[in-house]
Write an enzyme that holds these catalytic residues in place. Structure first.
Site, PDB file in Angstrom:
ATOM      1  N   ASP A  39      -8.493   0.229  19.017  1.00  0.00           N
ATOM      2  CA  ASP A  39      -9.107  -0.169  20.322  1.00  0.00           C
ATOM      3  C   ASP A  39      -8.236  -1.497  20.488  1.00  0.00           C
ATOM      4  O   ASP A  39      -7.200  -1.355  20.501  1.00  0.00           O
ATOM      5  CB  ASP A  39     -10.619  -0.516  20.055  1.00  0.00           C
TER       6      ASP A  39
ATOM      7  N   TYR B 198     -11.330  -8.701  27.322  1.00  0.00           N
ATOM      8  CA  TYR B 198     -11.112  -7.772  28.513  1.00  0.00           C
ATOM      9  C   TYR B 198     -10.728  -8.763  29.599  1.00  0.00           C
ATOM     10  O   TYR B 198     -10.089  -8.557  30.521  1.00  0.00           O
ATOM     11  CB  TYR B 198     -12.564  -7.032  28.949  1.00  0.00           C
TER      12      TYR B 198
ATOM     13  N   HIS C 241     -14.747   7.588  20.512  1.00  0.00           N
ATOM     14  CA  HIS C 241     -13.784   6.488  20.410  1.00  0.00           C
ATOM     15  C   HIS C 241     -13.804   5.675  18.830  1.00  0.00           C
ATOM     16  O   HIS C 241     -12.951   5.289  18.355  1.00  0.00           O
ATOM     17  CB  HIS C 241     -14.279   5.396  21.490  1.00  0.00           C
TER      18      HIS C 241
END
Length: 275
Positions: A84, A197, A251
């Protein structure tokens, strides 16, 4: 920076994603430690690492990781795994210190860069745009961190609505969710997670400027996502020797199919630098 280590052999470094910590590797670490000295890190500002870096762009975080590994622990030749957003850090580590990474495994992370703009990346899912906003995620999540994480884990699990499925439960036990929530309930860590992010635009610029990494690379993705993810990383990784989807995994590859992931990692890193 906080890390957990064990085993003997060539160093193998594991970098987690969001919203997790070193603990995401816990179940497969014993198998990896049979042949390697394993180091599972909490990224700067996350988990039980203390303080906060000046920026959470992945190039900056990679330099902090390097200061720990090479500067403090004397590890100048490592095998590296990133999952990730931790794979964003791992790629930058391999790009900035290519002579120090023997082999690299990139787990389920499309890369912002020449093939995928940060803006397009954020449009892929509501949570990426939401986490990008200044202050709003902390305000809305602060009192309900565990509940938010529990819902999110199921959203991107195998069969989750993120993958067009009917919905899924988190592939983690209550104890595991408690451990992740324990760290993200710290306000600084919660903000640090969202900052991963908020720095995607800088990540895009840094990845565009990076030279493609050439060491042997393993690419593992969620079921049904290999072609898309490979299209974003291929301009940045010229040494991909194996690329495969993890069966029946969304994921959370490591939790959803640990046996498959462990076998892939053990076999890949057993080949060494020149094999």
């Amino acid at each position: 920076m906080h890390y957990v280590t064990g085993g003997t052999g060539e160093p193998l470094v594991l970098l987690h994603g969001w919203p997790q910590s070193w603990y995401s590797w816990r179940e497969i670490m014993p198998a990896l430690a049979e042949k390697h000295t394993v180091y599972a890190l909490d990224l700067p500002g996350l988990g039980d690492s203390e303080g906060a870096p000046p920026s959470y762009d992945k190039a900056t975080l990679a330099r902090y990781v390097h200061r720990l590994l090479a500067g403090k622990l004397g590890l100048n030749r490592i095998n590296l795994v990133g999952h990730d957003l931790g794979a964003g850090v791992a790629f930058q580590y391999a790009a900035q210190f290519p002579d120090q990474v023997v082999r690299y495994a990139h787990l389920d992370y499309p890369m912002p860069g020449p093939a995928l703009s940060a803006n397009a990346y954020r449009q892929a899912s509501w949570h990426m745009s939401f986490h990008h906003q200044d202050g709003f995620p902390e305000l809305l999540v602060d009192d309900d961190v565990r509940d938010y994480l529990s819902l999110f884990y199921g959203y991107v699990a195998h069969g989750g609505t993120s993958f067009g499925g009917p919905g899924a439960k988190a592939p983690f036990t209550a104890q595991q969710i408690d451990e992740y929530a324990r760290t993200y309930q710290r306000p600084q860590v919660l903000t640090g997670g969202f900052e991963l992010y908020r720095t995607l635009d800088q990540d895009e610029r840094d990845n565009r400027a990076a030279k493609p990494i050439t060491m042997p690379t393993l690419l593992l993705t969620a079921e049904g996502t290999l072609d898309f993810t490979r299209s974003t990383v291929q301009p940045l990784m010229s040494g991909i020797t194996r690329a495969v989807e993890v069966p029946k995994a969304g994921h959370w590859l490591i939790a959803e199919n640990p046996g498959f992931v462990t076998t892939e990692l053990v076999e890949f890193f057993a080949r060494g630098a020149g094999r």
